[in-house]
Write a protein that holds these residues in place. Structure first.
Motif, PDB file in Angstrom:
ATOM      1  N   GLN A   1       0.826  -1.212   0.073  1.00 53.97           N
ATOM      2  CA  GLN A   1       0.068  -0.023   0.035  1.00 53.97           C
ATOM      3  C   GLN A   1       0.826   1.277  -0.086  1.00 53.97           C
ATOM      4  O   GLN A   1       1.887   1.247   0.648  1.00 53.97           O
ATOM      5  CB  GLN A   1      -0.955  -0.037   1.139  1.00 53.97           C
ATOM      6  CG  GLN A   1      -2.043   0.971   1.059  1.00 53.97           C
ATOM      7  CD  GLN A   1      -2.996   0.959   2.587  1.00 53.97           C
ATOM      8  OE1 GLN A   1      -2.614   1.289   3.530  1.00 53.97           O
ATOM      9  NE2 GLN A   1      -4.102   0.498   2.312  1.00 53.97           N
TER      10      GLN A   1
ATOM     11  N   PHE B   1      -3.306   4.190  -1.853  1.00 53.93           N
ATOM     12  CA  PHE B   1      -3.448   3.057  -2.928  1.00 53.93           C
ATOM     13  C   PHE B   1      -3.089   1.895  -2.774  1.00 53.93           C
ATOM     14  O   PHE B   1      -2.056   1.538  -1.829  1.00 53.93           O
ATOM     15  CB  PHE B   1      -2.468   3.779  -3.969  1.00 53.93           C
ATOM     16  CG  PHE B   1      -2.813   5.324  -4.543  1.00 53.93           C
ATOM     17  CD1 PHE B   1      -3.345   5.632  -5.626  1.00 53.93           C
ATOM     18  CD2 PHE B   1      -2.445   6.488  -3.766  1.00 53.93           C
ATOM     19  CE1 PHE B   1      -3.789   6.855  -6.006  1.00 53.93           C
ATOM     20  CE2 PHE B   1      -2.792   7.499  -4.025  1.00 53.93           C
ATOM     21  CZ  PHE B   1      -3.392   8.186  -5.508  1.00 53.93           C
TER      22      PHE B   1
ATOM     23  N   ILE C   1      -1.224  -1.196  -4.429  1.00 56.07           N
ATOM     24  CA  ILE C   1      -0.217  -1.138  -5.329  1.00 56.07           C
ATOM     25  C   ILE C   1       0.213  -2.343  -5.749  1.00 56.07           C
ATOM     26  O   ILE C   1       0.258  -3.317  -4.629  1.00 56.07           O
ATOM     27  CB  ILE C   1       0.863  -0.145  -4.942  1.00 56.07           C
ATOM     28  CG1 ILE C   1       1.493  -0.376  -3.717  1.00 56.07           C
ATOM     29  CG2 ILE C   1       0.158   1.400  -5.002  1.00 56.07           C
ATOM     30  CD1 ILE C   1       2.820   0.444  -3.355  1.00 56.07           C
ATOM     31  N   THR C   2       1.067  -2.538  -6.663  1.00 59.56           N
ATOM     32  CA  THR C   2       2.065  -3.678  -6.996  1.00 59.56           C
ATOM     33  C   THR C   2       3.307  -3.270  -7.175  1.00 59.56           C
ATOM     34  O   THR C   2       3.564  -1.948  -7.612  1.00 59.56           O
ATOM     35  CB  THR C   2       1.784  -4.574  -8.352  1.00 59.56           C
ATOM     36  OG1 THR C   2       1.717  -3.575  -9.233  1.00 59.56           O
ATOM     37  CG2 THR C   2       0.323  -4.978  -8.122  1.00 59.56           C
TER      38      THR C   2
ATOM     39  N   ILE D   1       6.145   1.041  -9.396  1.00 57.48           N
ATOM     40  CA  ILE D   1       5.026   1.101  -8.774  1.00 57.48           C
ATOM     41  C   ILE D   1       3.776   1.215  -9.661  1.00 57.48           C
ATOM     42  O   ILE D   1       3.794   2.169 -10.200  1.00 57.48           O
ATOM     43  CB  ILE D   1       5.087   2.142  -7.536  1.00 57.48           C
ATOM     44  CG1 ILE D   1       6.087   1.708  -6.709  1.00 57.48           C
ATOM     45  CG2 ILE D   1       3.646   2.398  -6.878  1.00 57.48           C
ATOM     46  CD1 ILE D   1       6.536   3.137  -5.674  1.00 57.48           C
ATOM     47  N   ASN D   2       2.687   0.351  -9.380  1.00 53.18           N
ATOM     48  CA  ASN D   2       1.362   0.908 -10.136  1.00 53.18           C
ATOM     49  C   ASN D   2       0.335   0.456  -9.183  1.00 53.18           C
ATOM     50  O   ASN D   2       0.196  -0.616  -8.387  1.00 53.18           O
ATOM     51  CB  ASN D   2       1.228  -0.264 -11.147  1.00 53.18           C
ATOM     52  CG  ASN D   2       2.260   0.279 -12.545  1.00 53.18           C
ATOM     53  OD1 ASN D   2       1.883   1.302 -13.375  1.00 53.18           O
ATOM     54  ND2 ASN D   2       3.320  -0.448 -12.735  1.00 53.18           N
ATOM     55  N   GLY D   3      -0.719   1.193  -9.091  1.00 48.79           N
ATOM     56  CA  GLY D   3      -1.915   0.945  -8.378  1.00 48.79           C
ATOM     57  C   GLY D   3      -3.044   1.707  -8.522  1.00 48.79           C
ATOM     58  O   GLY D   3      -3.215   2.866  -9.240  1.00 48.79           O
ATOM     59  N   THR D   4      -4.214   1.706  -7.918  1.00 51.10           N
ATOM     60  CA  THR D   4      -5.342   2.492  -7.795  1.00 51.10           C
ATOM     61  C   THR D   4      -5.769   2.786  -6.320  1.00 51.10           C
ATOM     62  O   THR D   4      -5.431   1.995  -5.478  1.00 51.10           O
ATOM     63  CB  THR D   4      -6.472   1.870  -8.552  1.00 51.10           C
ATOM     64  OG1 THR D   4      -6.859   0.484  -7.833  1.00 51.10           O
ATOM     65  CG2 THR D   4      -6.125   1.648 -10.014  1.00 51.10           C
TER      66      THR D   4
ATOM     67  N   THR E   1      -5.213   7.202 -10.050  1.00 48.95           N
ATOM     68  CA  THR E   1      -4.097   5.859 -10.066  1.00 48.95           C
ATOM     69  C   THR E   1      -2.829   6.351 -10.152  1.00 48.95           C
ATOM     70  O   THR E   1      -2.431   7.705 -10.021  1.00 48.95           O
ATOM     71  CB  THR E   1      -4.371   5.511 -11.544  1.00 48.95           C
ATOM     72  OG1 THR E   1      -3.817   6.769 -12.586  1.00 48.95           O
ATOM     73  CG2 THR E   1      -5.540   4.974 -12.086  1.00 48.95           C
TER      74      THR E   1
ATOM     75  N   ASN F   1       1.383   5.607 -10.609  1.00 50.46           N
ATOM     76  CA  ASN F   1       2.505   4.720 -11.421  1.00 50.46           C
ATOM     77  C   ASN F   1       3.921   5.426 -11.507  1.00 50.46           C
ATOM     78  O   ASN F   1       3.763   6.651 -11.227  1.00 50.46           O
ATOM     79  CB  ASN F   1       2.100   4.287 -12.810  1.00 50.46           C
ATOM     80  CG  ASN F   1       1.837   5.452 -13.768  1.00 50.46           C
ATOM     81  OD1 ASN F   1       2.829   6.148 -14.441  1.00 50.46           O
ATOM     82  ND2 ASN F   1       0.736   6.079 -13.792  1.00 50.46           N
TER      83      ASN F   1
END
Length: 312
Positions: free
Chosen positions: A92, A105, A107-108, A114-117, A137, A139
């Motif tokens: 997170q 967020f 995230i991965t 980093i990417n996430g919503t 979002t 990233n």
């Protein structure tokens, strides 16, 4: 108490072995579980397990650039923070900034990407400061992360940039405190309280100091003296003294003075040699501004010492 409880359980198991062949347990949801007495060797009542807590694995401070139909990569240097937390295999990210609000967020993380919503909570400056939640979002990497908020101002990109926090960024802010004033070497000190000084940071590492209107009472010959607000720009950082310094004698700055004593003043004066400001932030968070100056046409120099803390 523990011994009594153990005796009760032992007695219960003994009775179970003699009187019953099975143990029926009714759960709070109405379900029933039945055990054979021969399968039970011990009954224990254990405390509830404490849920695991997210662990902070990264936490950095940086600055923001914001782009939308109203702004073109406008910079905001308020010490925006990005925090990454891990809970088991889940990650997170938390965002926070004085002006652009907070965000959370899911995230991965893949090779530092980093990417996430998630959601952003941003106060509306034109709506009385009311906070609104937006879908967003995220990233990027731990050096630069873009937060896209599609429904904010027709689409807004808030890009966080990692940077080692500069001395200018650390000292920037609004301060509340007191000024002590001396006229010449002997008259004073005179005090003005509840004063708000403002310091802003420049991209080149210098700072600007915006003084408030200050009023000092019963100064010898002058009476009540009011010194209007003025701005000293581009104070440079001196690493040796951990302070910001500028001789602004030749900057062309003017200030309006007004008094009601025997020596009546009511006009603008230009700062002249030697007018010098020194700004220092102590480890205890106390800001000290030493401002010694001379004004054209004034017979004596003036020295001000301001002490204050960041306004909350």
């Amino acid at each position: 108490m523990k011994k009594i409880f153990t005796l009760v359980i032992v007695s219960f198991l003994s009775a179970l072995a003699v009187q019953a062949q099975t143990l029926k347990v009714t759960k709070t949801d109405g379900g029933v579980v039945t055990y054979k007495a021969t399968d039970i060797s011990k009954i224990e009542f254990l405390p509830n397990e404490t849920p695991s807590q997210p662990k902070v694995i990264h936490e950095f401070t940086g600055y923001l650039t914001v782009k939308n139909k109203m702004m073109n990569n406008a910079r905001f240097d308020n010490g925006a923070k990005i925090k990454v937390l891990q809970n088991g295999s889940k990650f997170q990210a938390e965002f926070s900034d004085k002006q652009w609000g907070t965000g959370t967020f899911d995230i991965t993380m893949d090779n530092h990407a980093i990417n996430g919503t998630g959601k952003m909570n941003i106060a509306n400056p034109n709506g009385g400061g009311s906070v609104k939640e937006y879908d967003a979002t995220m990233n990027g990497s731990m050096k630069e992360i873009k937060i896209n908020v599609p429904s904010l101002m027709g689409g807004t990109d808030i890009t966080w940039h990692y940077i080692e926090v500069s001395a200018a960024s650390k000292i920037a802010g609004d301060y509340s405190g007191t000024t002590s004033l001396m006229v010449g070497p002997t008259f004073g000190p005179y005090e003005a309280t509840n004063l708000s000084y403002k310091i802003t940071a420049n991209e080149d590492g210098t700072i600007n100091v915006i003084t408030p209107k200050e009023t000092f009472a019963e100064i010898t010959m002058v009476g009540n003296l009011t010194i209007d607000s003025y701005t000293v720009k581009n104070l440079s950082y001196d690493k040796g003294t951990n302070s910001f310094v500028r001789d602004y004698s030749k900057d062309g700055i003017k200030v309006h003075l007004k008094s009601d004593g025997m020596m009546k003043l009511n006009k603008e004066y230009t700062f002249q040699d030697t007018s010098k400001m020194i700004v220092k932030l102590g480890e205890n968070g106390v800001l000290t501004i030493t401002n010694s100056y001379s004004l054209t046409g004034m017979p004596m120099s003036i020295s001000e010492t301001y002490t204050g803390k960041k306004a909350k």
